[in-house]
Enzyme design. Sequence first.
Site, PDB file in Angstrom:
ATOM      1  N   HIS D 125       1.033  -1.133   0.117  1.00  0.00           N
ATOM      2  CA  HIS D 125      -0.014   0.059  -0.054  1.00  0.00           C
ATOM      3  C   HIS D 125       1.029   1.282  -0.035  1.00  0.00           C
ATOM      4  CE1 HIS D 125      -2.883   2.752   1.881  1.00  0.00           C
ATOM      5  NE2 HIS D 125      -3.778   2.298   1.362  1.00  0.00           N
ATOM      6  N   ASP D 202       2.982  -4.278   7.735  1.00  0.00           N
ATOM      7  CA  ASP D 202       1.795  -3.584   7.519  1.00  0.00           C
ATOM      8  C   ASP D 202       0.558  -4.531   7.678  1.00  0.00           C
ATOM      9  OD1 ASP D 202      -0.816  -2.483   6.727  1.00  0.00           O
ATOM     10  OD2 ASP D 202      -0.055  -1.772   4.575  1.00  0.00           O
ATOM     11  N   GLN D 205      -4.775  -5.095   6.879  1.00  0.00           N
ATOM     12  CA  GLN D 205      -5.783  -6.226   6.447  1.00  0.00           C
ATOM     13  C   GLN D 205      -5.910  -7.257   6.993  1.00  0.00           C
ATOM     14  OE1 GLN D 205      -8.086  -5.332   3.964  1.00  0.00           O
ATOM     15  NE2 GLN D 205      -7.532  -3.249   3.712  1.00  0.00           N
ATOM     16  N   LYS D 228     -10.305  -1.042  10.101  1.00  0.00           N
ATOM     17  CA  LYS D 228     -10.356  -1.952   9.105  1.00  0.00           C
ATOM     18  C   LYS D 228     -10.650  -3.379  10.128  1.00  0.00           C
ATOM     19  CE  LYS D 228      -7.976   0.312   5.817  1.00  0.00           C
ATOM     20  NZ  LYS D 228      -8.103   0.772   4.654  1.00  0.00           N
ATOM     21  N   CYS D 367      -4.595   2.549  -3.719  1.00  0.00           N
ATOM     22  CA  CYS D 367      -3.651   2.981  -2.959  1.00  0.00           C
ATOM     23  C   CYS D 367      -2.316   1.825  -3.181  1.00  0.00           C
ATOM     24  CB  CYS D 367      -3.660   3.334  -1.568  1.00  0.00           C
ATOM     25  SG  CYS D 367      -4.879   4.913  -1.655  1.00  0.00           S
TER      26      CYS D 367
HETATM   27  C1  LIG Z   1      -3.036  -2.610   3.522  1.00  0.00           C
HETATM   28  C2  LIG Z   1      -3.248  -1.404   3.968  1.00  0.00           C
HETATM   29  N1  LIG Z   1      -2.193  -0.475   4.472  1.00  0.00           N
HETATM   30  C3  LIG Z   1      -2.324   0.769   5.027  1.00  0.00           C
HETATM   31  C4  LIG Z   1      -3.295   1.270   4.915  1.00  0.00           C
HETATM   32  C5  LIG Z   1      -3.576   2.542   5.355  1.00  0.00           C
HETATM   33  O1  LIG Z   1      -4.285   2.526   6.461  1.00  0.00           O
HETATM   34  P1  LIG Z   1      -4.888   4.133   6.859  1.00  0.00           P
HETATM   35  O2  LIG Z   1      -5.348   4.744   6.072  1.00  0.00           O
HETATM   36  O3  LIG Z   1      -5.804   3.704   7.876  1.00  0.00           O
HETATM   37  O4  LIG Z   1      -3.813   4.645   7.869  1.00  0.00           O
HETATM   38  C6  LIG Z   1      -4.629   0.548   4.423  1.00  0.00           C
HETATM   39  C7  LIG Z   1      -5.972   1.150   4.232  1.00  0.00           C
HETATM   40  O5  LIG Z   1      -6.205   2.068   3.430  1.00  0.00           O
HETATM   41  C8  LIG Z   1      -4.324  -0.740   3.792  1.00  0.00           C
HETATM   42  O6  LIG Z   1      -5.217  -1.233   3.265  1.00  0.00           O
END
Ligand SMILES: Cc1ncc(COP(=O)(O)O)c(C=O)c1O
Lengths: 167, 167, 409, 409
Positions: D125, D202, D205, D228, D367
């Site tokens: 991401h 990360d 998910q 999430k 993203c």
């Molecule tokens: C795999 C992953 N990493 C990071 C993020 C970023 O999370 P956040 O936007 O809640 O900071 C997301 C969600 O958008 C995501 O799905």
Amino acid sequence: MSDMRVLYQEVILEHNKKPRNFGKLEPCTHHAHGHNPLCGDTYTIYAVVNEDTIQSIMFEGDGCAISKASASMMTSRAKGKKVKDVEELIEAFREMMTVEADRTDGPALELSPENEKNMRHLQVFEGVAKLPSRIKCAILPWHALSSALKGESESSTEGDNDEWETI
Amino acid sequence: MSDMRVLYQEVILEHNKKPRNFGKLEPCTHHAHGHNPLCGDTYTIYAVVNEDTIQSIMFEGDGCAISKASASMMTSRAKGKKVKDVEELIEAFREMMTVEADRTDGPALELSPENEKNMRHLQVFEGVAKLPSRIKCAILPWHALSSALKGESESSTEGDNDEWETI
Amino acid sequence: MTNNINWTEIRKDFPVLDNKVDGKQIYYLDNGASSQMPIQAIDRISNYLKYEHSNIHRGVHTLSQNATDSFEATRTLVKQHLNAATTDECIFTRGATEGINLVAFGYGDKFIKEGDEIIVSGMEHHSNIVPWQLLCKRVGASLKVVPMLDDGTLDFEAYQKLLNKKTKLVAIIHVSNALGTINPIKKFIDAAHSVNAVTVVDGCQAMAHMKIDVQDLDVDFYAISAHKTYGPTGLGVLYGKAELLNKMNPFLGGGDMIKSVTFEETLLADIPHKFEAGTPPILNVIGFGETLRYINKLGLENMAAREKELLIYATDRIEKMEGVNIIGPDVSQKTAIISMTVDGVHPHDIGTILDSRGVAIRTGHHCAQPIMNRFEIPATARASMAFYNMEFEIDMLVEALQEVQEIFS
Amino acid sequence: MTNNINWTEIRKDFPVLDNKVDGKQIYYLDNGASSQMPIQAIDRISNYLKYEHSNIHRGVHTLSQNATDSFEATRTLVKQHLNAATTDECIFTRGATEGINLVAFGYGDKFIKEGDEIIVSGMEHHSNIVPWQLLCKRVGASLKVVPMLDDGTLDFEAYQKLLNKKTKLVAIIHVSNALGTINPIKKFIDAAHSVNAVTVVDGCQAMAHMKIDVQDLDVDFYAISAHKTYGPTGLGVLYGKAELLNKMNPFLGGGDMIKSVTFEETLLADIPHKFEAGTPPILNVIGFGETLRYINKLGLENMAAREKELLIYATDRIEKMEGVNIIGPDVSQKTAIISMTVDGVHPHDIGTILDSRGVAIRTGHHCAQPIMNRFEIPATARASMAFYNMEFEIDMLVEALQEVQEIFS
Ligand SMILES: Cc1ncc(COP(=O)(O)O)c(C=O)c1O
Ligand SMILES: Cc1ncc(COP(=O)(O)O)c(C=O)c1O
Ligand code: FES
Ligand code: FES
């Protein structure tokens, strides 16, 4: 007696007003600085230990009535006592202060008759154990004394991270 | 006719499938790159302007059916026209697309008869104006053409910040 | 009653105020630490979460678009409240602390160099000190401090002497959270601009109590926290002049703050998104929008007038108490905050005894230790009032203070 | 029905699911972007705001102490969910994005130097790419990328070849938000440790869909976002090994992250507070606690099993559609995410048509533009399911996809 009178017993108020063993002790063999991050108050405990005995002990610093009375009564009790007895007393005091938190953690400490008596005197702090926000006040000087006896120079009522980082 | 059939009119679908004036135009006198930050799609518009007239115009890029049909129909309408007429048409198209947002902003543009006719053809995009998330798709190529005619090389459907910062 | 508003009725919008906690009636005079939200905003959050939640931006579906609209509507309200020139200048942060740090990283690391000077005041909250200490350490700049006068105001003359061509940034608090002092920040900002320094104002304690006009102030950066303005925790706003925001380094990296990402080249998004990486606190933003609507309806000037009434009432009563000392300027120069000491009693003991009577005030250094050092006190007991407070709460405060004095007599 | 749980009943805990938006029934299949909160957690937030709100830490009064207790109770639940060794290792952030940036600034700027290498995967991401690009720019390190294979998994062999003694940090996604791929991160972490690189995972998910055990994984940093995992927006958790957190630079400066402040010397607080400057998102933290209790009650393994049922059902139906292509690995290697393209139709057109039928999915690059580039597609249409979804919603998705194909035929 109102709640507050239970907390602020005459003995506590009296020690707060006229703290015993207040001042600096130099030279000394042990000393430690204790810090309560919740309020920013700090105390320094000084002790001269000789032949496993606390020959003299004093404290310096500023804080609330609870912490000051606690330091005053602690130093009065510790003076002239064997280090190991004082360590037992520290343990017992801490236990009294956390008794709310983990009452089920097993039987109370077995104390020496001497310390049984000491603890009866220190019972005036029992009211503090019921006020989570003030427990650290009562414990603060005891923490510092415990650190001093271990040869450490800093202590905090939060955790045991000894190295204090600065910016 | 379902909502979606109103949006995806046959004309739009047809232009999407077989876009007119698709490809690179080199050499050209004007070109601009348009970017829709909502989806990341980009188009490039190329034009040869001579004696205040758009002699030829083409586009490159990839995006949704709305944006592609819009680029295709726009280039078809603009080719061979006076720059000032095309600018009027851009204005009219933008107005149609934002009509929902500020209908009270005063009277509609007074168009030349030629552009009146053009706008009747472009009416197929009226359905898009009702879908806020897709308005930028329809406008994207028009923005880019407008930038190209102004001599700028980058445009975005969001704001007018021309310098694109990189890491 | 100010302007014929029935404050007893208004008070019903804040259920906690007449609530019993652990069986004890609460008298909430700790608004400086965090204010309460009106029920309208609470219900808005609840409804949003029950029926409307979705991630925002980039979503094609209706739920996402509606959430985006509700979210952006708050930005428009914030713009109006601060009188920013555009919504792009209003960046959502987690709170004032993040806002100030954002400036330290985004502006400071780019434009402040070794040997440069940063001026802060001696009245700052830690959040407007520590970020600058950290920045100074990173870049080799040094920190200069505007001293405080005995009456709890800043020494403007000393400030003018500190300003010089090495001064690159001035960080100053609008209203002191510890004392209530309202600083004449426009004067401070003008003086900073005369040496081309940028200004960062901590407006945490101001936004709920007075009209802020960032364009009139000509301030460069202005940081607030929603939870000090009857909004939710977890949200703040950083106002910044577009011109400055555009040329700053980005701060947090991630989704939404970019136009496109490849491993070779990443293009940054335009403001405000450049500084809003990741999913924002959507529910908090939407709740805060409702708070701002509430404020608009009630009228900030009515709220401020009512607070002034309460401040005068409380000051009168407390000034009459022997052995109780109010620290800070007189009522004409401050918001509804009374910071006090009681002779011979440590403020935390005051706090505990007041709490036993249900009176919720804050005791301690209020994250402003330099002020405590300045007055050579360990801490103060601070009562901070909001428009929804009532005279009977102040009476109870006074009664409880009397008990403190009796116990410690 | 998994384990005799009545999922139809469970679904009632999520009112939005059976809600009409603008008069239209919603079919919410966008859980990967943000999941819905159970009514228990929503009500908890609402009650907290109505009757219990106060700032936390340092407050002597009952309201503040109770709020502090509720707040810290969530930290304990988080510790249990991640199986962290201590609560000190669980830092509250605004979201995963802030968590990862915290590591980049706090760890990266201190320990990563010019010439060092950082490895990220091609499946990340943007929030696990951009912070490292920014760090590389600040310190002069370089970024290496683990390529993806055609089946939507990572090329472990290529990864091993990238590792060398210059590798200082490996940043990798646990479960891909774009494709659903579950990466064998334990293998990746072990390999990183063999060259003494620290690992940043990360887990955005992952947390909602599988048991995470940070000690078993031996991961150094693990970032999640509450929204999430059926929690509120505006909140995340960064797990970090205490040993590393202790030696890192602080990140944001301000209240609560210090022991004491003077203009001469400021002492930093111990973890976790060292990294929690300013007033935290109290209401979000307290709400998330209730979410975690809900998950504990329902059983993460039951939720995961139900999601597998839905994934298999949806995959079966969609695989049968000609001209619809699923990108990513087979159901055994992924969570309940189906990322697809439809021949001849741009994903945003799919999104619009699905939305007109009330089907809420996400279309775009999610993203994760490098994945799109890898597969040479502009975007995908992604349906992401949660345990509270139902087969009838998938049927509606399929029906709407058929309409897409008809319109574009
Ligand atoms: C795999 C992953 N990493 C990071 C993020 C970023 O999370 P956040 O936007 O809640 O900071 C997301 C969600 O958008 C995501 O799905
Ligand atoms: C004057 C002032 N500045 C800054 C802050 C920090 O705000 P926050 O903790 O919401 O980030 C506060 C509140 O604690 C404050 O009162
Ligand atoms: S309040 Fe500081 S030690 Fe008691
Ligand atoms: S979706 Fe990208 S231009 Fe339409």
